[in-house]
Design a protein around this motif. Structure first.
Motif, PDB file in Angstrom:
ATOM      1  N   LEU A   4       0.840  -1.188   0.000  1.00  0.00           N
ATOM      2  CA  LEU A   4       0.000   0.000   0.000  1.00  0.00           C
ATOM      3  C   LEU A   4       0.878   1.241   0.000  1.00  0.00           C
ATOM      4  O   LEU A   4       1.855   1.316   0.751  1.00  0.00           O
ATOM      5  N   VAL A   5       0.497   2.217  -0.816  1.00  0.00           N
ATOM      6  CA  VAL A   5       1.215   3.486  -0.866  1.00  0.00           C
ATOM      7  C   VAL A   5       0.210   4.615  -0.759  1.00  0.00           C
ATOM      8  O   VAL A   5      -0.669   4.757  -1.623  1.00  0.00           O
ATOM      9  N   GLU A   6       0.344   5.417   0.296  1.00  0.00           N
ATOM     10  CA  GLU A   6      -0.560   6.552   0.506  1.00  0.00           C
ATOM     11  C   GLU A   6       0.033   7.817  -0.116  1.00  0.00           C
ATOM     12  O   GLU A   6       1.252   7.942  -0.256  1.00  0.00           O
ATOM     13  N   SER A   7      -0.849   8.745  -0.431  1.00  0.00           N
ATOM     14  CA  SER A   7      -0.437  10.054  -0.905  1.00  0.00           C
ATOM     15  C   SER A   7      -1.547  11.050  -0.611  1.00  0.00           C
ATOM     16  O   SER A   7      -2.671  10.661  -0.299  1.00  0.00           O
ATOM     17  N   GLY A   8      -1.200  12.334  -0.716  1.00  0.00           N
ATOM     18  CA  GLY A   8      -2.215  13.368  -0.577  1.00  0.00           C
ATOM     19  C   GLY A   8      -2.184  14.152   0.720  1.00  0.00           C
ATOM     20  O   GLY A   8      -2.946  15.101   0.884  1.00  0.00           O
ATOM     21  N   GLY A   9      -1.319  13.774   1.635  1.00  0.00           N
ATOM     22  CA  GLY A   9      -1.246  14.523   2.882  1.00  0.00           C
ATOM     23  C   GLY A   9      -0.627  15.889   2.691  1.00  0.00           C
ATOM     24  O   GLY A   9      -0.088  16.202   1.621  1.00  0.00           O
ATOM     25  N   GLY A  10      -0.700  16.717   3.716  1.00  0.00           N
ATOM     26  CA  GLY A  10      -0.114  18.037   3.633  1.00  0.00           C
ATOM     27  C   GLY A  10      -0.659  18.962   4.697  1.00  0.00           C
ATOM     28  O   GLY A  10      -1.281  18.516   5.664  1.00  0.00           O
ATOM     29  N   LEU A  11      -0.422  20.244   4.496  1.00  0.00           N
ATOM     30  CA  LEU A  11      -0.871  21.276   5.419  1.00  0.00           C
ATOM     31  C   LEU A  11      -2.137  21.923   4.874  1.00  0.00           C
ATOM     32  O   LEU A  11      -2.184  22.308   3.695  1.00  0.00           O
ATOM     33  N   VAL A  12      -3.130  22.064   5.725  1.00  0.00           N
ATOM     34  CA  VAL A  12      -4.388  22.680   5.309  1.00  0.00           C
ATOM     35  C   VAL A  12      -4.916  23.522   6.464  1.00  0.00           C
ATOM     36  O   VAL A  12      -4.682  23.201   7.642  1.00  0.00           O
ATOM     37  N   GLN A  13      -5.625  24.571   6.141  1.00  0.00           N
ATOM     38  CA  GLN A  13      -6.186  25.436   7.176  1.00  0.00           C
ATOM     39  C   GLN A  13      -7.458  24.827   7.754  1.00  0.00           C
ATOM     40  O   GLN A  13      -8.152  24.052   7.072  1.00  0.00           O
ATOM     41  N   PRO A  14      -7.785  25.171   8.974  1.00  0.00           N
ATOM     42  CA  PRO A  14      -9.056  24.691   9.550  1.00  0.00           C
ATOM     43  C   PRO A  14     -10.226  25.071   8.658  1.00  0.00           C
ATOM     44  O   PRO A  14     -10.287  26.187   8.127  1.00  0.00           O
ATOM     45  N   GLY A  15     -11.134  24.119   8.493  1.00  0.00           N
ATOM     46  CA  GLY A  15     -12.274  24.319   7.615  1.00  0.00           C
ATOM     47  C   GLY A  15     -12.026  23.902   6.185  1.00  0.00           C
ATOM     48  O   GLY A  15     -12.969  23.832   5.385  1.00  0.00           O
ATOM     49  N   GLY A  16     -10.788  23.609   5.862  1.00  0.00           N
ATOM     50  CA  GLY A  16     -10.445  23.212   4.502  1.00  0.00           C
ATOM     51  C   GLY A  16     -10.670  21.740   4.233  1.00  0.00           C
ATOM     52  O   GLY A  16     -11.177  20.997   5.083  1.00  0.00           O
ATOM     53  N   SER A  17     -10.293  21.342   3.024  1.00  0.00           N
ATOM     54  CA  SER A  17     -10.482  19.958   2.582  1.00  0.00           C
ATOM     55  C   SER A  17      -9.180  19.379   2.059  1.00  0.00           C
ATOM     56  O   SER A  17      -8.295  20.111   1.620  1.00  0.00           O
ATOM     57  N   LEU A  18      -9.118  18.069   2.099  1.00  0.00           N
ATOM     58  CA  LEU A  18      -7.951  17.343   1.600  1.00  0.00           C
ATOM     59  C   LEU A  18      -8.416  15.959   1.188  1.00  0.00           C
ATOM     60  O   LEU A  18      -9.331  15.400   1.806  1.00  0.00           O
ATOM     61  N   LYS A  19      -7.790  15.409   0.150  1.00  0.00           N
ATOM     62  CA  LYS A  19      -8.166  14.062  -0.290  1.00  0.00           C
ATOM     63  C   LYS A  19      -6.938  13.166  -0.279  1.00  0.00           C
ATOM     64  O   LYS A  19      -5.935  13.463  -0.932  1.00  0.00           O
ATOM     65  N   LEU A  20      -7.038  12.084   0.465  1.00  0.00           N
ATOM     66  CA  LEU A  20      -5.966  11.105   0.536  1.00  0.00           C
ATOM     67  C   LEU A  20      -6.241   9.955  -0.424  1.00  0.00           C
ATOM     68  O   LEU A  20      -7.402   9.596  -0.654  1.00  0.00           O
ATOM     69  N   SER A  21      -5.179   9.391  -0.941  1.00  0.00           N
ATOM     70  CA  SER A  21      -5.284   8.227  -1.824  1.00  0.00           C
ATOM     71  C   SER A  21      -4.394   7.116  -1.306  1.00  0.00           C
ATOM     72  O   SER A  21      -3.343   7.364  -0.710  1.00  0.00           O
ATOM     73  N   CYS A  22      -4.817   5.899  -1.551  1.00  0.00           N
ATOM     74  CA  CYS A  22      -4.024   4.735  -1.169  1.00  0.00           C
ATOM     75  C   CYS A  22      -4.113   3.726  -2.313  1.00  0.00           C
ATOM     76  O   CYS A  22      -5.190   3.194  -2.592  1.00  0.00           O
ATOM     77  N   ALA A  23      -2.995   3.504  -2.961  1.00  0.00           N
ATOM     78  CA  ALA A  23      -2.947   2.581  -4.088  1.00  0.00           C
ATOM     79  C   ALA A  23      -2.400   1.237  -3.632  1.00  0.00           C
ATOM     80  O   ALA A  23      -1.315   1.170  -3.039  1.00  0.00           O
ATOM     81  N   ALA A  24      -3.144   0.197  -3.925  1.00  0.00           N
ATOM     82  CA  ALA A  24      -2.724  -1.155  -3.571  1.00  0.00           C
ATOM     83  C   ALA A  24      -2.098  -1.836  -4.767  1.00  0.00           C
ATOM     84  O   ALA A  24      -2.556  -1.663  -5.906  1.00  0.00           O
ATOM     85  N   SER A  25      -1.084  -2.601  -4.520  1.00  0.00           N
ATOM     86  CA  SER A  25      -0.444  -3.376  -5.577  1.00  0.00           C
ATOM     87  C   SER A  25      -0.147  -4.776  -5.055  1.00  0.00           C
ATOM     88  O   SER A  25      -0.252  -5.040  -3.859  1.00  0.00           O
ATOM     89  N   GLY A  26       0.201  -5.649  -5.958  1.00  0.00           N
ATOM     90  CA  GLY A  26       0.467  -7.028  -5.563  1.00  0.00           C
ATOM     91  C   GLY A  26      -0.778  -7.875  -5.737  1.00  0.00           C
ATOM     92  O   GLY A  26      -1.486  -7.755  -6.737  1.00  0.00           O
TER      93      GLY A  26
END
Length: 117
Positions: A4-26
């Protein structure tokens, strides 16, 4: 074996949005449930959201109504997403992707989410 490999994290202000992804392989055909967990500094890892192979979802009490988990199984890929809305400072944590396959638990390396001004 599943990776599993995650991506999409970061810094965001309160009230904001963020989308994380997790790609599975194997051996993705073996995956049943997938989920997101998080661990804040000094706290235990907690369940955030989960989704079954059939698309049934479940959410942790602290994120219900703000986060949406989804999953795409297509073209030989298995990816799980976490749409996070109305983020709060208490959502700051390292977010981990999880996959259950044939009784084995697989975790990603984590992606950091910081909610701050």
């Amino acid at each position: 074996q599943v990776e599993l490999v995650e991506s999409g994290g970061g810094l965001v202000q309160p009230g904001g949005s963020l989308k994380l992804s997790c790609a599975a392989s194997g051996s993705i055909f073996r995956i049943s449930d997938m989920a997101w967990y998080r661990q804040a500094p000094g706290k235990e890892r907690e369940f955030v959201a989960g989704i079954s192979r059939g698309g049934m979802t479940k959410y942790g009490d602290s994120v219900g109504g703000r986060f949406i988990i989804s999953r795409v199984n297509a073209d030989g890929k298995n990816t799980v997403y976490l749409q996070m809305n109305m983020l709060r400072s208490e959502d700051t944590a390292v977010y981990y992707c999880y996959a259950g396959a044939d009784g084995k638990n697989t975790w990603g390396q984590g992606t950091r989410v910081t909610v701050s001004t």
